[in-house]
Design an enzyme around this catalytic site. Structure first.
Site, PDB file in Angstrom:
ATOM      1  N   ARG A  64      -6.822   3.643 -14.501  1.00  0.00           N
ATOM      2  CA  ARG A  64      -6.627   4.386 -13.450  1.00  0.00           C
ATOM      3  C   ARG A  64      -7.619   5.668 -13.824  1.00  0.00           C
ATOM      4  O   ARG A  64      -8.295   6.708 -12.987  1.00  0.00           O
ATOM      5  CB  ARG A  64      -5.426   4.864 -13.093  1.00  0.00           C
TER       6      ARG A  64
ATOM      7  N   GLU B  27       4.163  -6.291   1.328  1.00  0.00           N
ATOM      8  CA  GLU B  27       3.670  -7.204   0.040  1.00  0.00           C
ATOM      9  C   GLU B  27       3.381  -5.593  -0.396  1.00  0.00           C
ATOM     10  O   GLU B  27       2.559  -5.595  -0.679  1.00  0.00           O
ATOM     11  CB  GLU B  27       2.493  -7.823   0.581  1.00  0.00           C
ATOM     12  N   PRO B  28       4.665  -4.915  -0.604  1.00  0.00           N
ATOM     13  CA  PRO B  28       4.189  -4.235  -1.389  1.00  0.00           C
ATOM     14  C   PRO B  28       4.048  -4.373  -3.540  1.00  0.00           C
ATOM     15  O   PRO B  28       4.121  -5.413  -3.920  1.00  0.00           O
ATOM     16  CB  PRO B  28       5.648  -3.224  -1.974  1.00  0.00           C
ATOM     17  N   GLY B  29       3.411  -3.372  -3.660  1.00  0.00           N
ATOM     18  CA  GLY B  29       3.233  -3.918  -5.291  1.00  0.00           C
ATOM     19  C   GLY B  29       3.490  -2.472  -6.561  1.00  0.00           C
ATOM     20  O   GLY B  29       4.772  -2.342  -6.713  1.00  0.00           O
TER      21      GLY B  29
ATOM     22  N   CYS C  79     -14.955   4.552 -27.435  1.00  0.00           N
ATOM     23  CA  CYS C  79     -16.781   6.359 -27.447  1.00  0.00           C
ATOM     24  C   CYS C  79     -16.719   5.857 -26.177  1.00  0.00           C
ATOM     25  O   CYS C  79     -18.415   5.027 -26.196  1.00  0.00           O
ATOM     26  CB  CYS C  79     -17.466   5.007 -28.342  1.00  0.00           C
ATOM     27  N   GLU C  80     -16.711   7.064 -25.397  1.00  0.00           N
ATOM     28  CA  GLU C  80     -17.352   6.792 -23.972  1.00  0.00           C
ATOM     29  C   GLU C  80     -16.316   8.338 -23.315  1.00  0.00           C
ATOM     30  O   GLU C  80     -15.455   8.277 -23.582  1.00  0.00           O
ATOM     31  CB  GLU C  80     -16.065   6.054 -22.874  1.00  0.00           C
TER      32      GLU C  80
ATOM     33  N   GLY D  75       0.366  -1.393  -0.131  1.00  0.00           N
ATOM     34  CA  GLY D  75      -0.378   0.212  -0.066  1.00  0.00           C
ATOM     35  C   GLY D  75       0.836   1.394   0.182  1.00  0.00           C
ATOM     36  O   GLY D  75       0.787   2.433  -0.292  1.00  0.00           O
TER      37      GLY D  75
HETATM   38  C1  PLP Z   1      -2.930  -5.221  -3.894  1.00  0.00           C
HETATM   39  C2  PLP Z   1      -2.637  -5.494  -2.357  1.00  0.00           C
HETATM   40  C3  PLP Z   1      -1.675  -5.809  -1.943  1.00  0.00           C
HETATM   41  C4  PLP Z   1       0.139  -4.381  -2.940  1.00  0.00           C
HETATM   42  O1  PLP Z   1      -0.964  -3.274  -2.843  1.00  0.00           O
HETATM   43  P1  PLP Z   1       0.030  -1.885  -3.430  1.00  0.00           P
HETATM   44  O2  PLP Z   1      -0.774  -0.167  -3.071  1.00  0.00           O
HETATM   45  O3  PLP Z   1       0.415  -1.909  -4.746  1.00  0.00           O
HETATM   46  O4  PLP Z   1       1.203  -1.826  -2.481  1.00  0.00           O
HETATM   47  C5  PLP Z   1      -0.772  -5.768  -1.165  1.00  0.00           C
HETATM   48  N1  PLP Z   1      -1.442  -6.886  -0.583  1.00  0.00           N
HETATM   49  C6  PLP Z   1      -2.595  -7.295  -1.069  1.00  0.00           C
HETATM   50  C7  PLP Z   1      -3.641  -8.341  -0.632  1.00  0.00           C
HETATM   51  C8  PLP Z   1      -2.882  -6.659  -2.112  1.00  0.00           C
HETATM   52  O5  PLP Z   1      -4.650  -6.742  -2.060  1.00  0.00           O
END
Ligand code: PLP
Length: 419
Positions: free
Chosen positions: A316, A277-279, A346-347, A240
């Protein structure tokens, strides 16, 4: 992290490669990723984890391209997945299933079985019916599933409502007041082994305070469980962490991760493993969406800059009114005009940027910045548009890591009525 997208003699480049060269070779729209940017972001987490019992699980849903997963797998990352499909991607990219954690509110029986067959490290479970389902599937396979509960700590992550997940009103996690009874239920199931605790309070979070608030509640739970004889080996603090799209000032990755690890240690839990758990913070600023201007359409109320990328390529803005910086690849000296940058779909929701001052002509290239997270992965075939190509730059080398979809690819699984 945007440092890997720089201007060389005025022209925008990624690492050593001018974006114009990528457009000439692969066409547009195309997602472009920087391997060095991915690596640098990962190393920033790894620096905080060094010498501690802490590990990084890349959240695959943020960017699941096989080459991106391969880069992280080679760096030693684990993975956080939300479907069996993502597990198959991790395996195809050379990732270690024993470093995979399976998250998500409604894992199917088939996906649970697949994950158990590959002996994933564990499951983050969100409800009693899900515990029952996992227990049944594990029992049928003669296995014991390692589980953590994803708890909902009811803290305000102060982010967009669609990407906030740790509030009472969100669908995610076990409600805080139900956490202890749910752990007792899990501990009583024969085919489950309770190993940890998890929380994930939202996305694009730019302050540390909500994390510390959530972490303190998690640690309270860990202590209460230990008093009952339920011992947890690991604490998963979720992902997050936000990135800079415009002028946000999120904490830097190493400082952020160190602050959380220090809090865990200060509360006497330094012996437990911590998972991140970074994305977004690993991939967001490592990618841009390259697009070409089709037409300029002046209007009474608005001027439109119509480009060949659309909401089906980058959802997004349409979905969250998200802001992405839009940069001309080769700026010219003309006076800028204020445009809404829109796509061919077309939106009226099909826009990539609003009220942007740009000096552009048809045929010019634009780069939609910070598009490495929740970009390609959310793309669709709406309007029967093939999904974009993806390339990864590594120094002066350019690798095509996903071919552009062709129109014939789009309906190859469809069938006409017989007769
Ligand atoms: C989406 C998600 C993440 C990653 O979130 P980011 O905001 O991209 O870092 C981590 N853990 C879980 C369970 C998620 O659903």
């Amino acid at each position: 992290m945007t440092d890997f997208f720089t201007r060389r003699d005025g022209a925008l480049a990624v690492e050593q490669v001018p974006l114009a060269r990528i457009a000439a070779e692969f066409g547009t729209p195309t997602y472009v990723y920087s391997r060095a940017a991915l690596t640098t972001a990962y190393q920033a987490y790894a620096a905080a984890c060094k010498g501690r019992n802490a590990h990084v699980q890349f959240a695959v849903k943020a960017n699941s391209n096989l080459a991106v997963l391969q880069v992280f797998a080679q760096l030693g990352a684990g993975f956080d997945i939300v479907s069996g499909g993502e597990l198959l991607r991790v395996l195809a990219a050379g990732g270690d299933p024993r470093k995979v954690v399976f998250s998500g509110v409604a894992k199917s029986e088939a996906d649970m079985a697949l994950a158990l067959a590959h002996d994933v490290r564990g499951f983050n479970v969100e409800s009693i019916p899900e515990l029952d389902r996992l227990n049944a599937v594990a029992g049928r396979l003669g296995k014991r599933a390692r589980v953590s509960l994803r708890i909902n700590p009811d803290v305000d992550a102060k982010t967009h409502p669609y990407i906030s997940t740790g509030l009472k009103g969100n669908k995610f996690g076990v409600a805080f007041e139900d956490v202890l009874p749910t752990y007792r239920a899990a501990a009583a199931l024969p085919h489950l082994e309770v190993v940890g605790i998890d929380c994930h309070i939202g996305s694009q979070i730019t302050e540390v305070a909500p994390y510390l608030e959530a972490l303190d509640k998690v640690l309270d739970v860990v202590e209460a469980l230990e008093r009952e004889g339920i011992r947890l080996d690991h604490i998963d603090v979720g992902g997050g962490l936000g990135i800079t799209y415009a002028d946000e000032t999120p904490p830097d990755i190493t400082g952020f991760a160190t602050t959380l690890l220090d809090r865990v240690a200060a509360r006497g839990h330094g012996h437990r493993e911590v998972l991140f758990e970074p994305g977004r913070s690993l991939v967001g600023n490592a990618g841009a969406l390259l697009t070409q201007v089709e037409f300029l359409k002046p209007g009474a109320a608005k001027n439109f800059c119509i480009v060949d990328a659309a909401m089906n390529d980058l959802a997004r803005p349409a979905m969250y009114e998200a802001y992405h910086r839009i940069e001309p690849v080769a700026p010219h000296a003309d006076a800028p005009v204020t445009y809404d940058v829109v796509g061919p779909v077309c939106e009226s929701g099909d826009w990539l940027g609003r009220d942007r001052a740009l000096a552009v002509q048809p045929g010019d290239l634009l780069a939609v910045m910070s598009a490495g997270a929740y970009g390609f992965v959310m793309s669709s075939n709406y309007n029967t548009r093939g999904r974009a190509a993806e390339v990864m730059v590594d120094g002066d080398a350019v690798h095509l890591v996903r071919e552009r979809e062709l129109p014939a690819d789009l309906f190859k699984g469809e069938h006409l009525l017989k007769g």
